[in-house]
Design a protein around this motif. Structure first.
Motif: not given
Length: 195
Positions: A29-40, A42-45, A58-60
């Protein structure tokens, strides 16, 4: 289906590389940090985030460790001396290479300008180079753990690529060849093709 939230040009690369090495199917899912997609999810974004079995990880490095343990690949068995050595390399790469690259990126372009201290970047490059020379002196290859490739190699391979882009010093021909060998792997190339 495993889902990876992130972008190829980020620490998500490591997770995608591990998935390719293990041979698992996944959706990016191509999404950047703090994007709405990621924040949905993971609260950390922060990216990457991995969705598996109805949970978000989370965390690579934590994600790669989970995948390696679950699938018995790219790792030694927990509780063995070899796993202790592998974990030591993983933590060392995180501390001595990844942390320096991340700090330089933050002070070079990520932090708000008022909070950047770009004068620290030459010091970070010096420390990175010193750390790489010390690792090179110990390195016997072809991988950090000898004949067995582990997640520590994926982590270091990613850091070497990042360092090259960020003009961090890798003067050791041995470590340059190691990085080149990692980049020649089919799994690495498969991830690069997604960029």
């Amino acid at each position: 289906m495993i889902k990876v939230y992130g972008q190829v040009a980020s620490r998500a690369f490591r997770v995608l590389w591990a998935l390719e090495e293990i041979g698992l199917e996944y959706e990016l899912v191509d999404a950047g940090p703090q994007s709405d997609t990621v924040r949905a999810v993971s609260g950390l974004g922060k990216i990457p985030a991995l969705e598996v079995d109805g949970a978000i990880l989370t965390d690579s490095v934590a994600i790669m460790t989970f995948l390696a343990d679950r699938h018995g690949a790219l790792t030694f068995e927990a509780g063995t001396v070899e796993r202790g050595r592998q974990d030591g390399f993983t933590e060392r790469v995180n501390d001595e290479f990844d942390a320096l690259l991340w700090m330089a990126a933050r002070h070079g372009r990520i932090l708000p300008k008022a909070h950047r201290v770009p004068e620290v970047i030459p010091s970070l490059k010096w420390e990175f180079g010193r750390n790489m020379e010390r690792l090179a002196a110990e390195f016997e290859g072809p991988y950090l753990m000898g004949e067995t490739m582990t997640i520590a190699d994926i982590l270091l391979g990613h850091c070497i690529g990042w360092a090259t882009l960020a003009e961090f010093p890798i003067e050791s021909e041995k470590m340059q060849a190691y990085g080149k060998a990692l980049r020649s792997r089919d799994a690495y190339k498969a991830v690069r093709a997604k960029a």
